[in-house]
Write a protein that holds these residues in place. Structure first.
Motif, PDB file in Angstrom:
ATOM      1  N   GLY A 283       0.809  -1.214   0.000  1.00 64.15           N
ATOM      2  CA  GLY A 283       0.000   0.000   0.000  1.00 64.15           C
ATOM      3  C   GLY A 283       0.844   1.265   0.000  1.00 64.15           C
ATOM      4  N   VAL A 284       1.955   1.225   0.732  1.00 65.11           N
ATOM      5  CA  VAL A 284       2.858   2.384   0.769  1.00 65.11           C
ATOM      6  C   VAL A 284       3.413   2.671  -0.624  1.00 65.11           C
ATOM      7  N   GLN A 285       3.746   1.620  -1.365  1.00 61.50           N
ATOM      8  CA  GLN A 285       4.276   1.816  -2.715  1.00 61.50           C
ATOM      9  C   GLN A 285       3.197   2.264  -3.704  1.00 61.50           C
ATOM     10  N   GLY A 286       1.996   1.749  -3.547  1.00 62.45           N
ATOM     11  CA  GLY A 286       0.943   2.070  -4.504  1.00 62.45           C
ATOM     12  C   GLY A 286       0.191   3.351  -4.212  1.00 62.45           C
ATOM     13  N   LEU A 287       0.259   3.833  -2.958  1.00 60.77           N
ATOM     14  CA  LEU A 287      -0.512   5.006  -2.553  1.00 60.77           C
ATOM     15  C   LEU A 287      -0.234   6.256  -3.384  1.00 60.77           C
ATOM     16  N   PRO A 288       1.025   6.617  -3.668  1.00 59.32           N
ATOM     17  CA  PRO A 288       1.265   7.846  -4.453  1.00 59.32           C
ATOM     18  C   PRO A 288       0.574   7.845  -5.812  1.00 59.32           C
ATOM     19  N   LEU A 316       4.534  -2.097  -8.581  1.00 55.29           N
ATOM     20  CA  LEU A 316       5.044  -2.571  -7.297  1.00 55.29           C
ATOM     21  C   LEU A 316       6.347  -3.317  -7.519  1.00 55.29           C
ATOM     22  N   GLY A 317       7.127  -3.449  -6.468  1.00 50.94           N
ATOM     23  CA  GLY A 317       8.406  -4.145  -6.568  1.00 50.94           C
ATOM     24  C   GLY A 317       8.229  -5.629  -6.822  1.00 50.94           C
ATOM     25  N   ARG A 318       9.322  -6.276  -7.220  1.00 48.83           N
ATOM     26  CA  ARG A 318       9.270  -7.714  -7.516  1.00 48.83           C
ATOM     27  C   ARG A 318       8.826  -8.529  -6.304  1.00 48.83           C
TER      28      ARG A 318
END
Length: 385
Positions: A283-288, A316-318
């Motif tokens: 969620g932290v990665q996708g939020l922006p 998102l990361g691998r």
């Protein structure tokens, strides 16, 4: 959100804080030494062993403290730290949106499942008292079922940290058949480590007996590893000087503890990583991206929360890619339940919508875009990833 930039800014502030703290400590120590020296001189006067004037001692102390100027130095150090903190706060305000409610849609979660995930997270982290408290306040007694297995796991891990492999070996022996079916050689690795521990203590005969009892059953499958271990017998008591010194590396214990946790969780039907931690990290990665999408859609007076599929990809990361993703080479769109991948007789794969367009809504045969073979819709098969 550029997390690397935020991390760099935090590291700079932390570095300044450590530098400021060390300088302050040096300053306090310096002032303390000057005061102690002055105190010692005053005590000498009281004992009549010196002839110095107490007033002159205090004047000298005052002059030295004025020269050190502790308050000015403290103010300077604090000012530098405050500047760094101010810059860090501005970076946080720039990259973190305080209102994230517009970046997610309302979903009717099953409260019991969410509570069980949270309780499981506490237990798998070894926070048993916190897990018990949460279960009690959330009134979720069923979630306590995972407490006992994770307590067993942590007791074994604690023994491994104390270089005691007996509990882990006992567990691996009981689960040996399951470990083999799961493609794991954890039991062998535990015996290898125990063998090396015995050998490090200089007992060659005990190590040899251990190898005959516990390593021999693995020799047919792991011949090379067993040969290296047996060769270590020639270096009993001085293994660190041998060509096999790498067997003594502390990293073996760390990796084995991690592998043990993975196998233990797998046996419980649990993922190695906490689902709660993974969900929050993703969620932290996708939020922006979602926040930016919301602002763009709001400017266009469009509602994105009703969409079945997002109009932009969320990269998102691998570490968050748990299954294969199909992207149609013709439409260049990601597959979905409504538009799944279809396997053609030639072996190439297209999306269902692509095949429908090429076949004119299933009314005629069509050529594969990548080879000259023809196919019909009836010959295409649905693929499941």
């Amino acid at each position: 959100m550029d997390l690397d930039m935020i991390q760099d800014a935090f590291d700079r502030v932390a570095k300044k804080q450590k530098f400021s703290s060390s300088k302050i400590q040096e300053l306090v120590d310096q002032v303390g030494r000057e005061i102690e020296q002055a105190t010692a001189k005053l005590q000498m006067i009281e004992n009549a062993t010196g002839c110095s004037d107490p007033k002159s001692i205090m004047v000298d102390l005052k002059a030295k403290l004025n020269e050190i100027a502790p308050m000015k130095q403290l103010e300077s150090l604090q000012k530098e730290l405050n500047v760094g903190l101010g810059k860090y706060v501005k970076i946080l305000e720039k990259y973190f949106n305080p209102d994230v409610s517009k970046a997610y849609r309302n979903v009717d979660f099953d409260v019991h499942i969410v509570n069980q995930i949270i309780a499981s997270h506490f237990y798998r982290q070894g926070l048993f008292d916190l897990g018990d408290c949460f279960i009690s306040e959330a009134n979720e007694p069923e979630a306590a079922a995972l407490k006992s297995p994770f307590m067993e796991m942590y007791s074994i891990l604690e023994a491994m940290r104390c270089r005691n492999l007996e509990p882990a070996l006992s567990w691996a022996s009981k689960k040996g058949e399951w470990l083999l079916q799961n493609g794991s050689d954890l039991e062998l690795k535990l015996h290898q480590l125990q063998f090396v521990e015995i050998l490090q203590n200089g007992s060659r005969s005990e190590a040899l007996n251990y190898a005959r009892t516990y390593l021999a059953p693995f020799a047919s499958v792991h011949k090379v590893e067993i040969q290296k271990l047996i060769a270590c017998l020639l270096w009993a008591g001085r293994l660190h000087e041998s060509p096999y010194a790498d067997f003594m590396y502390p990293s073996h214990w760390e990796r084995l503890a991690e592998e043990f946790m993975q196998q233990f969780c797998s046996l419980l039907g649990q993922s190695f990583q906490s689902p709660l931690s993974v969900a929050i990290a993703a969620g932290v990665q996708g939020l922006p991206t979602l926040l930016k999408l919301e602002s763009v859609m709001a400017a266009k007076k469009q509602e994105w929360q009703a969409m079945k599929q997002l109009p932009v990809p969320v990269d998102l990361g691998r570490e968050f890619q748990f299954h294969s993703i199909f992207v149609c080479p013709v439409l260049r769109e990601q597959g979905s339940d409504e538009n799944p991948p279809m396997l053609m007789p030639c072996g190439h794969v297209l999306s269902k919508q692509s095949i429908a367009k090429l076949s004119k809504s299933s009314t005629r045969a069509f050529k594969c875009p990548y080879c000259p073979l023809e196919a019909s819709v009836a010959q295409c098969k649905l693929l499941h990833f």
